[in-house]
Scaffold this active site. Structure first.
Site, mmCIF file in Angstrom:
data_model
loop_
_atom_site.group_PDB
_atom_site.id
_atom_site.type_symbol
_atom_site.label_atom_id
_atom_site.label_comp_id
_atom_site.label_asym_id
_atom_site.label_seq_id
_atom_site.Cartn_x
_atom_site.Cartn_y
_atom_site.Cartn_z
ATOM 1 N N ASN A 1 -0.318 15.926 -57.127
ATOM 2 C CA ASN A 1 -0.580 17.126 -58.108
ATOM 3 C C ASN A 1 -0.366 16.673 -59.537
ATOM 4 O O ASN A 1 0.839 16.986 -59.948
ATOM 5 C CB ASN A 1 0.437 18.490 -57.619
ATOM 6 C CG ASN A 1 -0.421 19.086 -56.634
ATOM 7 O OD1 ASN A 1 -1.402 18.482 -55.903
ATOM 8 N ND2 ASN A 1 0.301 20.301 -56.085
ATOM 9 N N HIS B 1 -5.579 13.616 -50.163
ATOM 10 C CA HIS B 1 -4.147 13.704 -50.069
ATOM 11 C C HIS B 1 -3.442 14.236 -48.789
ATOM 12 O O HIS B 1 -2.392 14.210 -48.410
ATOM 13 C CB HIS B 1 -3.721 14.495 -51.297
ATOM 14 C CG HIS B 1 -3.589 16.057 -50.898
ATOM 15 N ND1 HIS B 1 -4.761 16.919 -50.634
ATOM 16 C CD2 HIS B 1 -2.540 16.839 -51.047
ATOM 17 C CE1 HIS B 1 -4.417 18.110 -50.263
ATOM 18 N NE2 HIS B 1 -3.043 18.233 -50.755
ATOM 19 N N LEU C 1 10.361 16.226 -43.917
ATOM 20 C CA LEU C 1 10.978 14.865 -43.805
ATOM 21 C C LEU C 1 10.467 14.672 -42.277
ATOM 22 O O LEU C 1 10.868 15.378 -41.619
ATOM 23 C CB LEU C 1 12.186 14.900 -44.173
ATOM 24 C CG LEU C 1 12.943 13.638 -44.108
ATOM 25 C CD1 LEU C 1 14.037 13.387 -44.963
ATOM 26 C CD2 LEU C 1 12.990 13.009 -42.550
ATOM 27 N N HIS D 1 5.678 21.331 -46.573
ATOM 28 C CA HIS D 1 6.863 20.243 -47.063
ATOM 29 C C HIS D 1 7.391 19.947 -45.677
ATOM 30 O O HIS D 1 8.008 20.720 -44.948
ATOM 31 C CB HIS D 1 7.705 20.771 -48.106
ATOM 32 C CG HIS D 1 6.911 20.786 -49.382
ATOM 33 N ND1 HIS D 1 7.135 21.585 -50.610
ATOM 34 C CD2 HIS D 1 5.702 20.254 -49.884
ATOM 35 C CE1 HIS D 1 6.589 21.603 -51.446
ATOM 36 N NE2 HIS D 1 5.593 20.768 -50.911
ATOM 37 N N GLY E 1 -6.067 18.918 -45.223
ATOM 38 C CA GLY E 1 -6.868 19.910 -45.721
ATOM 39 C C GLY E 1 -6.613 21.069 -44.709
ATOM 40 O O GLY E 1 -7.232 21.201 -43.718
#
Length: 472
Positions: free
Chosen positions: A323, A395, A204, A202, A398
Site C-alpha cells: 500500500n 498482494h 504473524l 494482519h 482478495g
DNA sequence: ATGTGC
C-alpha cells in the site's frame, strides 16, 4: 461496465469520457464470476479519469472494492505533466506490507518446540484493538525519529542487525518523510502502537516451505523445501489511518483551486507538484517509515521467542509494502518518465537485474510475498522483465465476502477447532476477529497467483503452508 | 485497514 477479453488473462475496459486511459484487468473469467454485480470495475474506470494518468488504470487478479480506488489497483501519473497523487490510491493502512524471515529449523523440528514457541509468540506479539506494543515511545521527538528513520532507527536502537536493512525495500527507510505534515491526532494514535500487529487480516504466521517452484531463485532468497519461515503482515496502525483521513480532507478542499474534478469524492487528489501533494507525500513517507519500524520491532520480538524456545535465528528474506505511492522512473511511449506509481493492495515486483535490488538478490529479482487467507497457503514470487503495470503484481487472496457476512457465517471457536484439527496452532486476539477471517470469505490464493503468473506479472518461487498463526 | 461514524 463491459470487460473486453484481450487474452485469456487480460481484459480491457474501453476508454470513454471522462476516462483519460483505458482500464486493464489481469484476471480470468473464473476469478471474477460476479463482475456484472461487483463495484470494483466502476472504480477501475473512475481511477482512469485522474489527471496525468499514463498507460492504463490497472487491476491485479485479487482486485476487489475499496475506498475510492479498488484494492488491487495500480495507477501511475506523470509528475511533470500535472500528474496527481491520491491518498485513496494508497489506502488507509499506509505501507501495510509483508516480511518473511527464514528460521534455522526444518518442519520436522517443529513438533517438539511448537507449544512453547506458539505460547511465547502469543505473549510477545501485541495485537488486536488494544494499546499494547513492543515499544513505548518517550515523547514526540522519539516518534519523529521513527517517522524519519523507519527500520533504520529501530536497528540503530538495537532491534535488529544491519543485514535487516539491506533486505528491506528502500533499505528500510523512505526518504523525504516530513513529520511536520503528521497531525497531533495522528501522533497521539501512533505513540503507543509501534511494535503491534493490529487486527483485521494482519497476522504473524509460522509456516513451512511446502513446495519450491524455482530452486535457483529460492536458493538466492535463502529458502529450501521443508524450511520453517515466519511471515509478518501489518501496517501503520492508527497513525497511517489518521494521516489518510487528514490529507483526503485537505485535498477535497484544494481540488477546486487546482481545477480538478473527480467522479467520486473518495478519489480526492492533488498534483504531486502542489503544496497538498507534497504535504501528503511527506506524511505518507513518515507513515511508511512507521510501518517498517513496526515490522522490525515485531521481528525483534519474534527473534527473542525463537531463540529462547527453539534455539533458532530468524533471517530476513525481504520486506515489501503493498500500500504505497512511489516516485519511480518508467519507460512511457519510448521515453523515461518520472511517475507517481500508486499501488493499493498491489506489490512492487522489480525484475532481475534492477539496480535497486541488493547485490545478492539482483540476479533473482525482487521477492514478493502473497499471504493467503488464514489456514491456507501463501506464496513467494519474484519480479519478471517486461511486465506490464509498472512492475507490480498481486498482494493476497482478495476478499469476496464482507467482514460482517463472514462473521455471521462461522463461530471463531469452531474455526479454531477446525484449524487445530488440521495441525495449525491458533493464537487469536478475539473470536469475532477470527471468524471474520474465515477462508470462505476469500478467493483461492493459488488461483490468484496462477493468473498473476500467466498474465506475465511475476513468477512463482515457492509455496508456503501454515503451521501456527498469531492473529491480530 | 481503523479509538468499526462525524
Amino acid at each position: 461496465m463491459e470487460l473486453v477479453e484481450e487474452s485469456p488473462y487480460r481484459f480491457r475496459i474501453d476508454r470513454c469520457d471522462p476516462m483519460r486511459v483505458p482500464g486493464v484487468v489481469f484476471a480470468s473469467r473464473a476469478l471474477i464470476p460476479h463482475v456484472d454485480e461487483d463495484r470494483w470495475p466502476q472504480q477501475v474506470a473512475n481511477v482512469a479519469t485522474l489527471p496525468g494518468i499514463v498507460g492504463a488504470s490497472y487491476a491485479m487478479p485479487d482486485v476487489h472494492w475499496g475506498y475510492g480506488f479498488p484494492i488491487g489497483g495500480v495507477a501511475a501519473t506523470d509528475v511533470a505533466a500535472g500528474g496527481v497523487v491520491s491518498p485513496g490510491g494508497v489506502g488507509f493502512d499506509i505501507s501495510c506490507g509483508v516480511r518473511l524471515l527464514a528460521a534455522d529449523l526444518d518442519r520436522t523440528d517443529l513438533p517438539r518446540v511448537r507449544d512453547a514457541l506458539m505460547d511465547g509468540l502469543d505473549a510477545a506479539i501485541p495485537r488486536g484493538m488494544g494499546r499494547g506494543a513492543v515499544w513505548q515511545l518517550a515523547d514526540r521527538a522519539e516518534l519523529d525519529a521513527v517517522l524519519r528513520g523507519g527500520s533504520r532507527y529501530a536497528v540503530e536502537r538495537g532491534h535488529g542487525v544491519p543485514r535487516d536493512l539491506a533486505r528491506c525495500e528502500d533499505a528500510g527507510v523512505v526518504d523525504d518523510a516530513d513529520p511536520g505534515q503528521v497531525s497531533d491526532r495522528a501522533v497521539q494514535r501512533g505513540q503507543q502502537q509501534v511494535g503491534s500487529l493490529g487486527s483485521g487480516n494482519h497476522f504473524l504466521e509460522v509456516q513451512a516451505v511446502d513446495e519450491v517452484h524455482d530452486e535457483a531463485v529460492a536458493a538466492a532468497f535463502g529458502l529450501r523445501a521443508g524450511q520453517v519461515v515466519v511471515m509478518i503482515h501489518c501496517g501503520s496502525r492508527g497513525l497511517g489511518h489518521q494521516i489518510c483521513t487528514d490529507h483526503v480532507r485537505a485535498m477535497e478542499r484544494a481540488m477546486p483551486g487546482h481545477g480538478i474534478e473527480v467522479p467520486d469524492r473518495q478519489l480526492a487528489c492533488a498534483p504531486v507538484r502542489s503544496p497538498q501533494g507534497r504535504a501528503y507525500l511527506g506524511a505518507m513517507a513518515a507513515a511508511a517509515n512507521y510501518a517498517r519500524a513496526n515490522r522490525q520491532l515485531l521481528t525483534a520480538a519474534a527473534r527473542r521467542v525463537f531463540a529462547r524456545t527453539a534455539g533458532s535465528g530468524l533471517h530476513l528474506v525481504y520486506d515489501v509494502s503493498h500500500n504505497l505511492a512511489k516516485i519511480e522512473t518508467h519507460g512511457v511511449d519510448g521515453a523515461d518518465r518520472r511517475l507517481c506509481v500508486h499501488r493499493k493492495g498491489a506489490t512492487r515486483a522489480l525484475p532481475p537485474g534492477h539496480p535497486q535490488l541488493p547485490a545478492d538478490l539482483r540476479a533473482a529479482g525482487q521477492p514478493v510475498f502473497v499471504p493467503g487467507s488464514m489456514g491456507t497457503a501463501s506464496y513467494v514470487l519474484t519480479g519478471v522483465a517486461g511486465a506490464p503495470a509498472f512492475a507490480s503484481t498481486c498482494h493476497g487472496a482478495g476478499r469476496v465476502r464482507s467482514r460482517a457476512q463472514a462473521g455471521k457465517s462461522v463461530r471463531g471457536q469452531e474455526l479454531r477447532r477446525e484449524l487445530q484439527a488440521r495441525g495449525i496452532a491458533v493464537r487469536g486476539a478475539s473470536w469475532r476477529g477470527l471468524a471474520e477471517e474465515t477462508p470462505q470469505a476469500y478467493k483461492d490464493v493459488s488461483a490468484v497467483v496462477d493468473v498473476a503468473e500467466a498474465a506475465g506479472l511475476c513468477r512463482r518461487v515457492a509455496r508456503l503452508v501454515p503451521l501456527g498463526v498469531v492473529k491480530g
